[in-house]
Design an enzyme around this catalytic site. Structure first.
Site, PDB file in Angstrom:
ATOM      1  N   THR A  44     -37.560  15.250  11.314  1.00  0.00           N
ATOM      2  CA  THR A  44     -39.207  15.638  11.028  1.00  0.00           C
ATOM      3  C   THR A  44     -39.446  15.077   9.646  1.00  0.00           C
ATOM      4  O   THR A  44     -38.892  15.339   8.666  1.00  0.00           O
ATOM      5  CB  THR A  44     -39.264  17.110  11.089  1.00  0.00           C
ATOM      6  OG1 THR A  44     -38.868  17.450  12.567  1.00  0.00           O
ATOM      7  CG2 THR A  44     -40.850  17.394  10.994  1.00  0.00           C
ATOM      8  N   LEU A  55     -48.443  20.787   9.649  1.00  0.00           N
ATOM      9  CA  LEU A  55     -48.054  19.517  10.562  1.00  0.00           C
ATOM     10  C   LEU A  55     -46.585  19.475  11.041  1.00  0.00           C
ATOM     11  O   LEU A  55     -46.427  18.974  12.433  1.00  0.00           O
ATOM     12  CB  LEU A  55     -48.103  18.319   9.558  1.00  0.00           C
ATOM     13  CG  LEU A  55     -49.461  17.882   8.956  1.00  0.00           C
ATOM     14  CD1 LEU A  55     -49.707  16.556   8.070  1.00  0.00           C
ATOM     15  CD2 LEU A  55     -50.504  17.648  10.147  1.00  0.00           C
ATOM     16  N   CYS A  78     -32.581  18.127  14.194  1.00  0.00           N
ATOM     17  CA  CYS A  78     -33.362  18.176  12.805  1.00  0.00           C
ATOM     18  C   CYS A  78     -33.016  19.603  12.324  1.00  0.00           C
ATOM     19  O   CYS A  78     -33.394  20.669  13.181  1.00  0.00           O
ATOM     20  CB  CYS A  78     -34.645  17.817  13.061  1.00  0.00           C
ATOM     21  SG  CYS A  78     -35.740  18.325  11.821  1.00  0.00           S
ATOM     22  N   SER A  79     -32.930  19.898  10.996  1.00  0.00           N
ATOM     23  CA  SER A  79     -32.731  21.269  10.520  1.00  0.00           C
ATOM     24  C   SER A  79     -33.853  21.960  10.474  1.00  0.00           C
ATOM     25  O   SER A  79     -34.227  23.122  10.830  1.00  0.00           O
ATOM     26  CB  SER A  79     -32.186  21.246   9.332  1.00  0.00           C
ATOM     27  OG  SER A  79     -33.000  20.406   8.214  1.00  0.00           O
TER      28      SER A  79
END
Length: 108
Positions: A44, A55, A78-79
């Site tokens: 992201t 967002l 994704c973290s």
């Protein structure tokens, strides 16, 4: 924080394997795995100039809605997705890939 009135438009860019803002500056990137049945959310990105607008959350919601509508599972590599979005939005956890979800889908 973005309100309902100024919710950003998030678009699916299938060719680049990501959901992104209309200006292409913020995005969540994915790769399809397990014969195209699982979305691995790998990255992201929100530029610092757009930080604090929510967002990243909107990008995640778009990806999870897309996965849900197509009966895909999600791997939250994704973290941000695994450490921030899912703990704050537990209603999406049912889409997270596991061996159990794999077995359930194969029996349907």
């Amino acid at each position: 924080m973005a309100t309902t009135e100024n919710k950003p438009k998030i678009v699916w860019n299938e060719g680049r394997h990501r959901f992104e803002t209309e200006d292409h500056e913020a995005f969540i990137e994915y790769k399809m795995i397990n014969n195209g049945t699982v979305m691995d959310l790998v990255r992201t990105y929100v530029p610092s100039s757009k930080g604090g607008l929510g967002l990243a959350k909107h990008l995640c919601v778009a990806a999870f809605e897309h996965a849900s509508s197509r009966s895909f599972s999600i791997v939250p590599t994704c973290s941000y997705v695994s450490e921030t979005f899912l703990p704050r939005n537990p209603s999406w956890k049912h889409l997270v890939y596991s061996e159990e979800s794999k077995l359930l889908k194969s029996s349907i």
